[in-house]
Design a protein around this motif. Structure first.
Motif, PDB file in Angstrom:
ATOM      1  N   SER A   1       1.107   6.676  -6.741  1.00  0.00           N
ATOM      2  CA  SER A   1      -0.020   7.709  -7.026  1.00  0.00           C
ATOM      3  C   SER A   1       0.522   9.151  -6.651  1.00  0.00           C
ATOM      4  CB  SER A   1      -1.168   7.298  -6.136  1.00  0.00           C
ATOM      5  OG  SER A   1      -1.668   5.935  -6.283  1.00  0.00           O
ATOM      6  N   ASP A   2       1.237   9.359  -5.742  1.00  0.00           N
ATOM      7  CA  ASP A   2       1.490  10.838  -5.212  1.00  0.00           C
ATOM      8  C   ASP A   2       2.392  11.102  -6.434  1.00  0.00           C
ATOM      9  OD1 ASP A   2       0.170  10.921  -3.209  1.00  0.00           O
ATOM     10  OD2 ASP A   2       1.787  10.121  -1.807  1.00  0.00           O
TER      11      ASP A   2
ATOM     12  N   GLU B   1       1.125  14.706 -13.009  1.00  0.00           N
ATOM     13  CA  GLU B   1      -0.086  15.509 -13.759  1.00  0.00           C
ATOM     14  C   GLU B   1      -0.191  16.840 -13.582  1.00  0.00           C
ATOM     15  OE1 GLU B   1      -4.964  14.719 -13.833  1.00  0.00           O
ATOM     16  OE2 GLU B   1      -3.640  12.985 -12.901  1.00  0.00           O
ATOM     17  N   ARG B   2       0.138  17.279 -12.206  1.00  0.00           N
ATOM     18  CA  ARG B   2       0.089  18.716 -12.078  1.00  0.00           C
ATOM     19  C   ARG B   2       1.058  19.436 -12.673  1.00  0.00           C
ATOM     20  NH1 ARG B   2      -0.700  16.659  -6.565  1.00  0.00           N
ATOM     21  NH2 ARG B   2       1.527  16.774  -6.515  1.00  0.00           N
TER      22      ARG B   2
ATOM     23  N   LYS C   1       0.947  -1.069   0.061  1.00  0.00           N
ATOM     24  CA  LYS C   1       0.072   0.015  -0.122  1.00  0.00           C
ATOM     25  C   LYS C   1       0.766   1.248   0.093  1.00  0.00           C
ATOM     26  CE  LYS C   1      -4.469  -1.484   0.012  1.00  0.00           C
ATOM     27  NZ  LYS C   1      -5.228  -0.981  -1.128  1.00  0.00           N
ATOM     28  N   ARG C   2       2.135   1.188   0.806  1.00  0.00           N
ATOM     29  CA  ARG C   2       2.783   2.284   0.822  1.00  0.00           C
ATOM     30  C   ARG C   2       3.352   2.605  -0.561  1.00  0.00           C
ATOM     31  NH1 ARG C   2       3.706   1.037   6.379  1.00  0.00           N
ATOM     32  NH2 ARG C   2       5.107  -0.493   5.743  1.00  0.00           N
ATOM     33  N   ALA C   3       3.762   1.511  -1.012  1.00  0.00           N
ATOM     34  CA  ALA C   3       4.389   1.769  -2.740  1.00  0.00           C
ATOM     35  C   ALA C   3       3.375   1.927  -3.343  1.00  0.00           C
ATOM     36  CB  ALA C   3       5.027   0.314  -3.091  1.00  0.00           C
ATOM     37  N   GLU C   4       2.030   1.627  -3.375  1.00  0.00           N
ATOM     38  CA  GLU C   4       1.144   2.238  -4.231  1.00  0.00           C
ATOM     39  C   GLU C   4       0.830   3.688  -3.993  1.00  0.00           C
ATOM     40  OE1 GLU C   4      -2.215  -0.376  -3.688  1.00  0.00           O
ATOM     41  OE2 GLU C   4      -1.537  -1.849  -4.801  1.00  0.00           O
ATOM     42  N   ASP C   5       0.645   4.115  -2.726  1.00  0.00           N
ATOM     43  CA  ASP C   5       0.528   5.497  -2.633  1.00  0.00           C
ATOM     44  C   ASP C   5       1.616   6.270  -3.179  1.00  0.00           C
ATOM     45  OD1 ASP C   5      -1.862   4.709  -0.945  1.00  0.00           O
ATOM     46  OD2 ASP C   5      -1.076   4.800   0.768  1.00  0.00           O
ATOM     47  N   ALA C   6       2.853   5.917  -2.813  1.00  0.00           N
ATOM     48  CA  ALA C   6       3.854   6.653  -3.087  1.00  0.00           C
ATOM     49  C   ALA C   6       3.887   6.771  -4.922  1.00  0.00           C
ATOM     50  CB  ALA C   6       5.303   5.881  -3.044  1.00  0.00           C
TER      51      ALA C   6
END
Length: 451
Positions: A221-222, A228-229, A214-219
């Motif tokens: 995604s961030d 994207e920004r 999950k931490r890898a997925e969140d990183a």
């Protein structure tokens, strides 16, 4: 978990018990048939010869004994002694044989000499050493036991404290409650333990810790959101460059071209031009120069708005003073009608508010028709409303979505800058159709506190 393993091996122990009992019975009958001369079988029952009874009974005993260990060795020794008893017909040997038979029957199935007896302990060791957190439940979904990994993952000490698992078929990503009040992401699965008929007699819930995943997925995604920004900012910068290029090509190039032509005419024909024509040409050069300076100032303010460096120093500002000053700086403002009370003030940056009114007046004079009216009044207990209205055809509906955009065709930067300056001062700006015709631009600002 150990209880379910023991259930699986009970059938084998039951078969050996039956075989051992039958073997003892048949062997004893063989001994009696050999040494008891007055043994008379019941009427209608013929006993087989002892030579047939002994092999059958001893074969059953050997089958009943576990493979390997002291019990199997004792059973084989019993077979040898029984054969000696048959050959010698000695009472002492018969007694010894019977004693061996009793000793063999007295050996407990749980004797450590049997390799199979390690199965429950092995299953328990395997159950406690699993990397997955496991919970065993009965058919009523009550927790029976949990393993060591479950206790480590949740921080609970006993199965009685276990939070309920997901229902069968409702597994997948799950948040498992911990003893300290936090939650850990897990991959949960719930499987039924079927009985002989296939009906559930219990359940096993398994949890796999996926916090690292999950931490890898969140990183990830961030990082994707940051990219994207960045892409959005790049696209906005590219759009700004294209809009600025278009403005410089049309709006800025026109006054520069006019100034160049008029200056060339004056220089070339100065001696031949009448005084009034010279004054007219010089006036046009001055007008276009002022227009160009205004565009450059607007562009400079635009860059500051885009970078967020515009700050408002809000103070009480008399609206009538600001509108009169803006009219004095705006060409054609002699046709503007002003209706504002002298004591009406707004909380705003005076310089910003002056630019806003000037831009609204230029827009009304350039794209509307006389008369142009400027009015102001209270819009509520804490706000004031400033209105600039013309008597022209109004703004077409197809232009309204982009009316306050950066570079609306033919309008320059006026309305875009005006809107952003109003918002920087804590206000709002909107457009309305005037009745019966014309355009109304409304500015709402905070009322200045009365001293």
């Amino acid at each position: 978990m150990g209880g379910y393993v023991r259930i699986a091996v009970r059938g084998v122990g039951r078969n050996r018990l039956i075989a051992g009992s039958a073997g003892v019975t048949v062997t004893v009958l063989g001994l009696l048939h050999t040494h008891a001369t007055d043994l008379t079988p019941p009427e209608g029952l013929r006993l087989p010869p002892a030579a047939a009874l002994f092999p059958a009974g001893l074969a059953l005993l050997i089958y009943a004994a576990p493979r390997g260990g002291r019990v199997r060795t004792g059973a084989v020794a019993l077979c040898v002694l029984a054969a000696v008893a048959l050959a010698s017909a000695s009472t002492l040997v018969v007694v010894a044989t019977a004693a061996l038979l009793v000793a063999a029957a007295a050996i407990r199935p749980g004797d450590p000499g049997r390799p199979g007896d390690a199965r429950p302990e092995y299953a328990e060791t395997l159950w406690q050493s699993m990397d997955e957190a496991v919970m065993v439940l009965d058919v009523n979904y009550r927790v029976i036991d949990v393993n060591r990994r479950w206790r480590e993952l949740t921080g609970y000490d006993s199965a009685a404290e276990a939070p309920p698992p997901p229902l069968p078929g409702a597994g997948g990503d799950w948040l498992l409650s911990r003893a300290d009040g936090t939650e850990v992401p897990v991959l949960a699965t719930v499987a039924a333990i079927p009985d002989e008929a296939g009906a559930p007699r219990g359940y096993v819930a398994t949890y796999v810790d996926i916090a690292e995943r999950k931490r890898a997925e969140d990183a990830l995604s961030d990082h994707a959101a940051e990219l994207e920004r960045g892409n959005a900012q790049l696209a906005a910068a590219l759009a700004f460059k294209n809009d600025l290029t278009s403005m410089l090509t049309h709006d800025v190039a026109q006054p520069i071209s006019s100034i160049a032509s008029l200056a060339e005419l004056l220089c070339a024909d100065w001696a031949d031009l009448p005084e009034d024509i010279r004054l007219e040409l010089a006036t046009k050069i001055d007008k276009n120069t002022r227009r160009l300076i205004k565009m450059m100032n607007d562009l400079q303010l635009l860059f500051r708005l885009d970078t967020g460096t515009v700050t408002a120093r809000r103070v009480p500002v008399p609206l009538l003073e600001v509108v009169r000053a803006a009219c004095a700086e705006t060409a054609g403002a002699g046709q503007v009608e002003v209706t504002i009370d002298e004591d009406l003030s707004a909380l705003a940056d005076r310089g910003h508010l002056t630019i806003v009114v000037e831009n609204l007046l230029r827009n009304a004079i350039a794209h509307g028709a006389a008369p142009v009216q400027v009015r102001a009044g209270r819009d509520g207990p804490e706000t004031v409303r400033l209105e600039v209205r013309d008597s022209g055809p109004g703004i077409p509906d197809d232009l309204l979505p982009d009316l306050f955009g950066r570079f609306i065709r033919g309008a320059g930067l006026g309305l875009f800058i005006a809107r952003h300056l109003v918002e920087a001062n804590g206000g709002s700006m909107r457009y309305e159709h005037a009745d019966p015709r014309g355009a109304r631009l409304l500015v709402i600002l905070e009322t200045a506190p009365r001293g």
